[in-house]
Design an enzyme around this catalytic site. Structure first.
Site, PDB file in Angstrom:
ATOM      1  N   ASP A   1       0.860  -1.201   0.000  1.00  0.00           N
ATOM      2  CA  ASP A   1       0.000   0.000   0.000  1.00  0.00           C
ATOM      3  C   ASP A   1       0.894   1.248   0.000  1.00  0.00           C
ATOM      4  OD1 ASP A   1      -0.804   0.664   3.506  1.00  0.00           O
ATOM      5  OD2 ASP A   1       0.981  -0.251   2.610  1.00  0.00           O
TER       6      ASP A   1
ATOM      7  N   ASP B   1       7.022   1.437   2.576  1.00  0.00           N
ATOM      8  CA  ASP B   1       6.919   0.399   1.539  1.00  0.00           C
ATOM      9  C   ASP B   1       7.942   0.673   0.431  1.00  0.00           C
ATOM     10  OD1 ASP B   1       4.169   1.161   2.643  1.00  0.00           O
ATOM     11  OD2 ASP B   1       3.674  -0.750   1.723  1.00  0.00           O
TER      12      ASP B   1
ATOM     13  N   ASP C   1       7.848  -1.425   7.207  1.00  0.00           N
ATOM     14  CA  ASP C   1       7.897  -2.474   6.182  1.00  0.00           C
ATOM     15  C   ASP C   1       9.308  -2.981   5.915  1.00  0.00           C
ATOM     16  OD1 ASP C   1       5.315  -0.727   4.365  1.00  0.00           O
ATOM     17  OD2 ASP C   1       5.151  -2.311   5.857  1.00  0.00           O
TER      18      ASP C   1
HETATM   19  O1  RIB Z   1       1.785  -0.006  10.818  1.00  0.00           O
HETATM   20  C1  RIB Z   1       2.741   0.172   9.802  1.00  0.00           C
HETATM   21  C2  RIB Z   1       2.172  -0.187   8.472  1.00  0.00           C
HETATM   22  O2  RIB Z   1       1.122   0.717   8.146  1.00  0.00           O
HETATM   23  C3  RIB Z   1       3.197  -0.049   7.331  1.00  0.00           C
HETATM   24  O3  RIB Z   1       2.945  -1.036   6.362  1.00  0.00           O
HETATM   25  C4  RIB Z   1       2.913   1.316   6.768  1.00  0.00           C
HETATM   26  O4  RIB Z   1       3.241   1.401   5.373  1.00  0.00           O
HETATM   27  C5  RIB Z   1       1.436   1.408   6.942  1.00  0.00           C
HETATM   28  O5  RIB Z   1       0.813   0.761   5.846  1.00  0.00           O
HETATM   29 CA    CA Z   2       2.770  -0.454   4.070  1.00  0.00          CA
END
Ligand code: RIB
Ligand code: CA
Length: 318
Positions: A16, A21, A249
């Site tokens: 996402d 990410d 991530d």
């Molecule tokens: O809680 C952290 C997660 O939430 C990570 O994947 C960040 O990118 C958000 O999606």
């Molecule tokens: Ca993420």
């Protein structure tokens, strides 16, 4: 020495994106022994459509636009909507910094991400490592559409949940699990392949000081410049609030890339609370084996931070 396609490990990254990410994906692209077979997008930090645009922007900066991107679910299983106060990554997931020269969206694959997950695991049975960096909506849908999907995966690495009940969007909810708890429940209980899980509390133990962030952003490359651009608001906010350089991530990706980075883990049965008034989305770990359920996750509780830093630097060195 770069591995050839026959020996390279095959990854699908479900994401996402999201700024963390993006950095995790760059870590993967720098691994010469890994082939990124596909990127699949899911609603989370932004809409799945926006996440596909974010990935095009990232792949262009990394000169890797050949990697196929599949757009995934635009709604969580029960239709949860992200409130504005959860916009740590900006409304668009990439710091709300407009892309001055966006690549054509014609590059986005026509096939839906869930179907791509199913089809690619049929094409490469037993070979795909799935790295899940967002809400687990796509993966839960793949399980429900094809109950053999998970058993065709080699393994799965997930960033999500919490093993001490510490949340980052609610008192007890970590974003990826809290935003689609039914999806997380289905994946943890029905995926059917080895799952390695990096939770929010592990992330809290792995934050680096800002001088490490400065090292990571000291390289003269388009991808480094992009990360600096995307992070402008986050860096300002965290420094104003005296917070360290936060990542999430990246830890899941590091575990997927090199098992040696894991210095302590527990094989446990973990599931997700779906009904709690204050605890919906919280992960529940059966430490005392009260439920007598087979362990379903390898829960990582400690990582080699020196090795993690090296893997982060490697993402930007070439
Ligand atoms: O809680 C952290 C997660 O939430 C990570 O994947 C960040 O990118 C958000 O999606
Ligand atoms: Ca993420």
């Amino acid at each position: 020495m770069a591995a050839d396609d026959l020996t390279r490990r095959k990854f699908i990254i479900d994401t996402d994106a999201g700024i963390d990410d993006a950095q995790a994906i760059l870590m993967c692209l720098a691994a010469s022994d890994v082939e990124v077979v596909a990127l699949t997008t899911v609603k989370g930090n932004a809409t799945a459509a926006q996440v596909t645009s974010n990935l095009l922007r990232l792949l262009k900066a990394a000169d890797r636009l050949e990697i196929p991107i599949y757009r995934g679910c635009e709604d969580m299983l029960l239709g949860w909507e992200k409130p504005d106060e959860y916009n740590y990554h900006g409304k668009d997931g990439f710091g709300d910094v407009p892309d001055p020269d966006p690549p054509s969206r014609d590059r986005i694959q026509a096939k839906h991400a869930v179907q791509a997950l199913i089809d690619i695991t049929k094409q490469y049975p037993g070979e795909i490592s799935l790295v899940a960096l967002g809400p687990l909506t796509n993966i839960s849908m793949a399980i429900r559409m094809d109950n053999q999907f998970g058993s065709r995966l080699k393994d799965c690495f997930i960033m999500g949940g919490n093993y001490k009940g510490e949340g980052n969007v609610t008192p007890s909810g970590e974003f990826n699990f809290y935003s689609d708890p039914e999806a997380a429940y289905i994946v943890l209980n029905s995926l059917g392949c080895p799952i390695t899980l990096t939770c929010w509390e592990l992330c809290l133990d792995c934050f680096f000081p800002w001088k490490v962030h400065e090292e990571l952003r000291s390289f003269p490359s388009a991808k480094c410049e992009l990360m600096k651009t995307l992070e402008l608001a986050i860096v300002a906010e965290c420094k104003k609030e005296y917070r360290e350089y936060e990542m999430a991530d990246e830890m899941a990706m590091a575990c997927a890339l090199d098992n040696d980075v894991i210095t302590k883990s527990h094989d446990v049965y973990a599931t997700v609370e779906l009904h709690g008034h204050m605890t919906r989305g919280q992960m529940v770990v059966d430490w005392r084996k009260v439920l007598a359920r087979k362990p379903n996750v390898r829960l990582v509780v400690e990582m080699d931070k020196v090795m993690l830093k090296k893997m982060l630097l490697k993402a930007f060195e070439d």
